[in-house]
Design an enzyme around this catalytic site. Sequence first.
Site, PDB file in Angstrom:
ATOM      1  N   ASP A   1     100.825 -23.628  59.965  1.00 47.38           N
ATOM      2  CA  ASP A   1      99.741 -22.847  59.348  1.00 47.38           C
ATOM      3  C   ASP A   1      98.720 -22.455  60.400  1.00 47.38           C
ATOM      4  O   ASP A   1      98.603 -23.124  61.424  1.00 47.38           O
ATOM      5  CB  ASP A   1      99.049 -23.695  58.269  1.00 47.38           C
ATOM      6  CG  ASP A   1      99.678 -23.491  56.913  1.00 47.38           C
ATOM      7  OD1 ASP A   1     100.647 -22.729  56.814  1.00 47.38           O
ATOM      8  OD2 ASP A   1      99.195 -24.116  55.962  1.00 47.38           O
TER       9      ASP A   1
ATOM     10  N   LYS B   1      97.794 -17.371  57.279  1.00 50.60           N
ATOM     11  CA  LYS B   1      97.080 -16.137  56.938  1.00 50.60           C
ATOM     12  C   LYS B   1      95.667 -16.312  57.447  1.00 50.60           C
ATOM     13  O   LYS B   1      95.017 -17.297  57.218  1.00 50.60           O
ATOM     14  CB  LYS B   1      97.090 -15.877  55.444  1.00 50.60           C
ATOM     15  CG  LYS B   1      96.580 -17.046  54.639  1.00 50.60           C
ATOM     16  CD  LYS B   1      96.449 -16.689  53.194  1.00 50.60           C
ATOM     17  CE  LYS B   1      96.003 -17.952  52.462  1.00 50.60           C
ATOM     18  NZ  LYS B   1      96.436 -18.109  51.143  1.00 50.60           N
TER      19      LYS B   1
ATOM     20  N   MET C   1      86.477 -23.333  51.553  1.00 55.56           N
ATOM     21  CA  MET C   1      86.704 -21.890  51.338  1.00 55.56           C
ATOM     22  C   MET C   1      85.545 -21.259  50.577  1.00 55.56           C
ATOM     23  O   MET C   1      85.755 -20.353  49.762  1.00 55.56           O
ATOM     24  CB  MET C   1      88.023 -21.660  50.564  1.00 55.56           C
ATOM     25  CG  MET C   1      89.245 -22.135  51.316  1.00 55.56           C
ATOM     26  SD  MET C   1      90.740 -22.166  50.311  1.00 55.56           S
ATOM     27  CE  MET C   1      90.586 -23.749  49.488  1.00 55.56           C
TER      28      MET C   1
HETATM   29  N1  SAH Z   1      94.246 -28.844  54.031  1.00 56.41           N
HETATM   30  C1  SAH Z   1      92.965 -28.542  54.666  1.00 56.41           C
HETATM   31  C2  SAH Z   1      92.175 -27.508  53.898  1.00 56.41           C
HETATM   32  C3  SAH Z   1      92.856 -26.161  53.818  1.00 56.41           C
HETATM   33  S1  SAH Z   1      91.913 -24.976  52.948  1.00 56.41           S
HETATM   34  C4  SAH Z   1      92.183 -29.838  54.855  1.00 56.41           C
HETATM   35  O1  SAH Z   1      92.545 -30.867  54.283  1.00 56.41           O
HETATM   36  O2  SAH Z   1      91.197 -29.824  55.587  1.00 56.41           O
HETATM   37  C5  SAH Z   1      91.097 -24.152  54.273  1.00 56.41           C
HETATM   38  C6  SAH Z   1      89.617 -24.476  54.260  1.00 56.41           C
HETATM   39  O3  SAH Z   1      89.397 -25.766  54.809  1.00 56.41           O
HETATM   40  C7  SAH Z   1      88.773 -23.551  55.110  1.00 56.41           C
HETATM   41  O4  SAH Z   1      88.464 -22.355  54.437  1.00 56.41           O
HETATM   42  C8  SAH Z   1      87.545 -24.406  55.298  1.00 56.41           C
HETATM   43  O5  SAH Z   1      86.750 -24.423  54.134  1.00 56.41           O
HETATM   44  C9  SAH Z   1      88.163 -25.781  55.464  1.00 56.41           C
HETATM   45  N2  SAH Z   1      88.364 -26.145  56.874  1.00 56.41           N
HETATM   46  C10 SAH Z   1      89.529 -26.381  57.474  1.00 56.41           C
HETATM   47  N3  SAH Z   1      89.336 -26.739  58.766  1.00 56.41           N
HETATM   48  C11 SAH Z   1      87.994 -26.749  58.951  1.00 56.41           C
HETATM   49  C12 SAH Z   1      87.153 -27.068  60.048  1.00 56.41           C
HETATM   50  N4  SAH Z   1      87.652 -27.443  61.232  1.00 56.41           N
HETATM   51  N5  SAH Z   1      85.820 -26.983  59.877  1.00 56.41           N
HETATM   52  C13 SAH Z   1      85.291 -26.607  58.697  1.00 56.41           C
HETATM   53  N6  SAH Z   1      86.040 -26.300  57.627  1.00 56.41           N
HETATM   54  C14 SAH Z   1      87.364 -26.372  57.751  1.00 56.41           C
END
Ligand code: SAH
Length: 265
Positions: A39, A61, A177
């Site tokens: 991803d 994406k 998000m």
């Molecule tokens: N599976 C992931 C989340 C995926 S959804 C997890 O457990 O973290 C994607 C969202 O995760 C992004 O839009 C943002 O809101 C958040 N996100 C992922 N990585 C991030 C990071 N390094 N810093 C801040 N937000 C993050």
Amino acid sequence: MTHDRRGHVTLVGAGPGDPELLTLRAIRALRQATVVLVDDLVAAGVLRYVRQSARIVHCGKRGGAVSTQQGFIEAMLVAEALRGERVVRLKGGDPCVFGRGGEEVAALRAAGVPHTVVPGITAGIAAPAEAGIPVTDRRWAQGVLLVTGHAQPGHAGPDWAQLAQTARGGITLVIYMGVTHCADITAALLAGGLAGATPAAVLQNGCTPHSRRHVATLRTLAGEVQRLGIGSPAILVIGDVVRAAEAMQEGEISVAHPKPLAAIA
Ligand code: SAH
């Protein structure tokens, strides 16, 4: 020794960005993989653990770009495993927190493909922790809710009026998000009765050298996000636990990102 010629799929959480936040189990799975489906929130440094001969397929994406269809990804996972490949499905954070891990496990189960899940550190807990915001600090909260700020097409989004009441009751809101719709979300929480003075933070690119963190209040957060040009990926944290960040000085929070160690051999 018996060898399962059907192959195997491992859903692996890559953590929130810094390769040092990978688990040892994730590194082991990456080293053993012959095919890796990645991803786009996965930091490039994580791929250093993939063997040279492995095939890497990017299927994320970014910012509304056309993504690989979820159904296609699931079909590919199944097909590669049935060909005998050791497949890793690599996802940012934890595969089962807004990561469609559940859907992929269901597809693998339906196809009879052996699979395992390697949990990862989720951004919504890690980014606040790194910024000095303990999401369940017992001085201010009794729990934490992980919420999406992005409604699925055809589905109603979260009930923000209800969540405003939940947050008033001492539950921290951690919104994934949500940065693009920050103005709508904060307006809905205010309309739902959550006080405008409630501390709120935005944490962009948490756990990476490019992280940006900003503390505001529920009333001012959206304006600050816009003024600073903070975009995805970012986490919104709303609740009194944000007070823990540098004793709630509004503005930028400075936390030095640790220097990377040499890669684990
Ligand atoms: N599976 C992931 C989340 C995926 S959804 C997890 O457990 O973290 C994607 C969202 O995760 C992004 O839009 C943002 O809101 C958040 N996100 C992922 N990585 C991030 C990071 N390094 N810093 C801040 N937000 C993050």
